[in-house]
Scaffold this motif. Sequence first.
Motif, PDB file in Angstrom:
ATOM      1  N   ALA A  31      -8.008   7.660   9.232  1.00  0.00           N
ATOM      2  CA  ALA A  31      -8.998   7.697   8.214  1.00  0.00           C
ATOM      3  C   ALA A  31      -8.803   8.483   6.574  1.00  0.00           C
ATOM      4  N   TYR A  32      -7.912   9.058   6.888  1.00  0.00           N
ATOM      5  CA  TYR A  32      -7.296   8.798   5.450  1.00  0.00           C
ATOM      6  C   TYR A  32      -6.307   8.070   4.394  1.00  0.00           C
ATOM      7  N   LEU A  33      -5.704   7.123   5.375  1.00  0.00           N
ATOM      8  CA  LEU A  33      -5.093   5.575   4.909  1.00  0.00           C
ATOM      9  C   LEU A  33      -5.852   4.579   4.631  1.00  0.00           C
ATOM     10  N   GLU A  34      -7.155   4.919   5.609  1.00  0.00           N
ATOM     11  CA  GLU A  34      -8.687   3.454   4.725  1.00  0.00           C
ATOM     12  C   GLU A  34      -9.350   4.233   4.077  1.00  0.00           C
ATOM     13  N   THR A  35      -8.927   5.719   3.039  1.00  0.00           N
ATOM     14  CA  THR A  35      -9.268   6.580   2.388  1.00  0.00           C
ATOM     15  C   THR A  35      -8.709   6.732   1.137  1.00  0.00           C
ATOM     16  N   ALA A  36      -7.265   6.802   1.419  1.00  0.00           N
ATOM     17  CA  ALA A  36      -6.425   5.975   0.483  1.00  0.00           C
ATOM     18  C   ALA A  36      -6.357   4.859  -0.477  1.00  0.00           C
ATOM     19  N   THR A  37      -6.827   3.466   0.601  1.00  0.00           N
ATOM     20  CA  THR A  37      -6.728   2.733   0.164  1.00  0.00           C
ATOM     21  C   THR A  37      -8.008   2.244  -1.206  1.00  0.00           C
ATOM     22  N   GLN A  38      -8.980   2.428  -0.778  1.00  0.00           N
ATOM     23  CA  GLN A  38      -9.830   2.764  -1.262  1.00  0.00           C
ATOM     24  C   GLN A  38     -10.530   3.243  -2.396  1.00  0.00           C
ATOM     25  N   GLU A  39      -9.388   4.328  -2.462  1.00  0.00           N
ATOM     26  CA  GLU A  39      -9.161   4.943  -3.891  1.00  0.00           C
ATOM     27  C   GLU A  39      -8.061   4.549  -4.750  1.00  0.00           C
ATOM     28  N   PHE A  40      -7.763   4.075  -4.103  1.00  0.00           N
ATOM     29  CA  PHE A  40      -6.093   2.987  -4.927  1.00  0.00           C
ATOM     30  C   PHE A  40      -7.460   1.970  -5.773  1.00  0.00           C
ATOM     31  N   MET A  41      -8.502   0.633  -4.875  1.00  0.00           N
ATOM     32  CA  MET A  41      -8.351   0.133  -5.360  1.00  0.00           C
ATOM     33  C   MET A  41      -9.809   0.734  -6.519  1.00  0.00           C
ATOM     34  N   TYR A  51     -11.071  -8.111  -8.317  1.00  0.00           N
ATOM     35  CA  TYR A  51     -10.769  -7.750  -7.995  1.00  0.00           C
ATOM     36  C   TYR A  51     -12.074  -6.174  -7.632  1.00  0.00           C
ATOM     37  N   THR A  52     -13.001  -6.858  -8.312  1.00  0.00           N
ATOM     38  CA  THR A  52     -14.263  -6.189  -8.203  1.00  0.00           C
ATOM     39  C   THR A  52     -14.939  -6.734  -6.530  1.00  0.00           C
ATOM     40  N   ALA A  53     -14.653  -8.030  -6.159  1.00  0.00           N
ATOM     41  CA  ALA A  53     -15.061  -8.516  -5.003  1.00  0.00           C
ATOM     42  C   ALA A  53     -14.507  -7.825  -4.000  1.00  0.00           C
ATOM     43  N   LYS A 112      -7.593 -13.088 -17.626  1.00  0.00           N
ATOM     44  CA  LYS A 112      -7.902 -12.023 -17.191  1.00  0.00           C
ATOM     45  C   LYS A 112      -9.288 -12.058 -16.370  1.00  0.00           C
ATOM     46  N   THR A 113      -9.587 -12.577 -17.004  1.00  0.00           N
ATOM     47  CA  THR A 113     -12.007 -11.817 -16.520  1.00  0.00           C
ATOM     48  C   THR A 113     -12.006 -12.895 -15.398  1.00  0.00           C
ATOM     49  N   ALA A 114     -11.122 -14.151 -14.945  1.00  0.00           N
ATOM     50  CA  ALA A 114     -11.169 -13.837 -13.933  1.00  0.00           C
ATOM     51  C   ALA A 114     -10.524 -13.345 -12.374  1.00  0.00           C
ATOM     52  N   LEU A 115      -9.450 -12.445 -12.519  1.00  0.00           N
ATOM     53  CA  LEU A 115      -8.600 -11.554 -12.128  1.00  0.00           C
ATOM     54  C   LEU A 115      -9.820  -9.935 -11.298  1.00  0.00           C
ATOM     55  N   LEU A 166      -8.910  -0.413 -10.579  1.00  0.00           N
ATOM     56  CA  LEU A 166     -10.052  -1.460 -11.459  1.00  0.00           C
ATOM     57  C   LEU A 166     -10.227  -0.812 -12.557  1.00  0.00           C
ATOM     58  N   ARG A 167      -9.689   0.282 -13.000  1.00  0.00           N
ATOM     59  CA  ARG A 167     -10.433   1.156 -13.965  1.00  0.00           C
ATOM     60  C   ARG A 167      -8.803   0.703 -14.705  1.00  0.00           C
ATOM     61  N   ASP A 168      -7.571   0.778 -14.386  1.00  0.00           N
ATOM     62  CA  ASP A 168      -6.666   0.870 -14.876  1.00  0.00           C
ATOM     63  C   ASP A 168      -6.052  -0.353 -15.719  1.00  0.00           C
ATOM     64  N   TRP A 169      -6.968  -1.457 -14.522  1.00  0.00           N
ATOM     65  CA  TRP A 169      -6.856  -3.131 -15.394  1.00  0.00           C
ATOM     66  C   TRP A 169      -7.555  -3.771 -16.490  1.00  0.00           C
ATOM     67  N   PRO A 170      -8.130  -2.938 -17.578  1.00  0.00           N
ATOM     68  CA  PRO A 170      -7.871  -3.008 -18.679  1.00  0.00           C
ATOM     69  C   PRO A 170      -6.584  -2.920 -18.846  1.00  0.00           C
ATOM     70  N   GLU A 171      -5.994  -2.353 -19.119  1.00  0.00           N
ATOM     71  CA  GLU A 171      -4.313  -2.116 -19.229  1.00  0.00           C
ATOM     72  C   GLU A 171      -3.600  -2.545 -19.324  1.00  0.00           C
ATOM     73  N   PHE A 172      -4.069  -3.197 -18.191  1.00  0.00           N
ATOM     74  CA  PHE A 172      -2.796  -4.487 -18.248  1.00  0.00           C
ATOM     75  C   PHE A 172      -2.290  -5.184 -19.125  1.00  0.00           C
ATOM     76  N   THR A 173      -1.686  -5.798 -19.534  1.00  0.00           N
ATOM     77  CA  THR A 173      -0.784  -6.227 -20.589  1.00  0.00           C
ATOM     78  C   THR A 173      -0.740  -7.614 -20.698  1.00  0.00           C
ATOM     79  N   ASP A 174      -1.901  -8.805 -21.752  1.00  0.00           N
ATOM     80  CA  ASP A 174      -1.629 -10.393 -21.344  1.00  0.00           C
ATOM     81  C   ASP A 174      -0.273 -10.859 -21.281  1.00  0.00           C
ATOM     82  N   ALA A 175       0.904  -9.999 -21.345  1.00  0.00           N
ATOM     83  CA  ALA A 175       2.388  -9.976 -21.688  1.00  0.00           C
ATOM     84  C   ALA A 175       2.698 -10.327 -19.826  1.00  0.00           C
ATOM     85  N   GLU A 176       2.525  -8.754 -19.452  1.00  0.00           N
ATOM     86  CA  GLU A 176       2.931  -8.501 -18.339  1.00  0.00           C
ATOM     87  C   GLU A 176       1.846  -9.896 -17.256  1.00  0.00           C
TER      88      GLU A 176
END
Length: 557
Positions: free
Chosen positions: A437-447, A520-522, A513-516, A451-461
């Motif tokens: 149960a903890y592993l499931e919650t940790a996975t959901q929180e990670f995702m 990731y939202t889905a 990046k828009t497609a990604l 998503l919050r951090d995704w805009p910081e993913f640079t074009d070069a990366e």
Amino acid sequence: RESHPEAWLYDEQARVAEIGFTYQEKSSPSAFVFRSSPLLHKYPPADLLVAGYLMESFDAGLIKQYLGYLVGDNVMVTLTTPEIKGDALEPWFEVPYSLKKQAPTQAAVPAGLFRLPDENPFLPTRLSLKADDNSGPELTIDTPTLDVWLDQDTEFGAPRANLYVTLGVDGGFLTARDRANAQLYRALVENELAALTYPAYLAGLGYSIGVPDTGFEIRVTGYDQKQAELLNAILTNFIDLEIQPQRYELEKAQLLRRWSNARKERPFRQTVAAVNQTLASESWPPANLAAAINAQNLTEFQSWVRDRLTRFNAQMLYHGNVNAADAQRIAAVLKQRLADKPIAWGSGRVREINDNLRLELPIDHNDASMVIHVQAPDDSFEDRALYALGAQILQNRYFKELRTEQQLGYVVTATNRPIHNRPGITFIVQSPVRSAAYLETATQEFMTQFLRDWPEFTDAEFAQQKQGLINRLTQASKNLNERSGKLWSDLKDEHLSFNSREQIAALVADLDKTALTEFYTAVNDKLSNRRLIIYNTGKFGEAPDEGRLLESPTAGF
């Protein structure tokens, strides 16, 4: 010792070694190093590449000298069996054993039990290369019961070919009984073929028999000249197998033992395997396979063979140092064994995940494990490109967060796991410190955090990740086997342009990046409302409680 050493036997082995050295195929650098480095204990560095192949001169006297050492008082016999009680205990593995020294016996060897082999009928005598037609696979035989695809490809410079044949059966192997009996029949055929195929193996030929959902898959590899003879021998034993009662019971017992041992696998391996067993209609848990044939007797098995294995249609790919005449010769061998009219091939399907589903496995282990599978809408190339790139970017971050930073377990990964080519993101964790149960919650929180951090993913990366995936998809085959495997995969999936990987790579190149972001939202949404979670609780009492509980992998939806 009673037979005089024969020069022709030595010459035959020397010829096998010479051919093997001359027509080595390229492997990866790591595989070459792994294979070659132990040989430095045996040979000087300057001789490393050739020493294992050199047979320069026949020496009957030297052979007799070594045969002189093979006597009864100079032998060690090892007996391994569960019945041994033993008078000592191995300290590390706690296995009982005994060492006994006894006088040699002079018991007579039964006549004919040991003898030198006859001349190898599979040793190639023609090793010339045909011209490369540079055209890719072409349908050269198209009948209602047999399709033959041919690709004359000698780019790798060796007189080898790969022959793939699917023997399709009426309705396919989709039920537990069909799949269990098909595996049992394969084991019986392989045992029957062992003596025949050993000289073929020595001569650079090989074969395998698989059991896909459509029927049986036979693969013949190696030097092309004698492949028709080997295929004919395989088919003769395959179709006309005379099943011996004792061998039937032995092979059946071995299969049942293997399926029983599956429950001792590491938890994450069992939960990952259960994803296929739940979502692929033809995939069955080992317990179901065992139950399907456990009480079956030989008469019932023979009845199954007569009912299911008397009518075949075939699809074939012949790739390598072969031409149309070779394909016709192989086709003639096949046609003798095929049904006189078309049959309906069966194939598995993928079950839909339309809501939250959960399945608990009764695994006897202290660790908890959890697998969450999020399914793609379909098996289109667009979804394959999207899920491949999306999983690749997720993988390192998921490992870093749950393994490196949270230290939840040694087994942590997020991967694209297609089922019947339908992609899906699969999150896998086995943990000795936290509940499922903890592993499931940790996975959901990670995702959610990803998503919050995704805009910081640079074009070069982003460009670097795309190019890495494109490079892997479009990497040139290193040898004939690699290329044959790709062509056969496309043929089975009915991608008759034979460039599925290149098509997917082109779609990866078009992703932005828009497609990604949408992807990731889905994925994040599906983790809450349309996902399959399979788990075991280990020593922890807490289990996932969201979603409809499935009674078993085969319960259906």
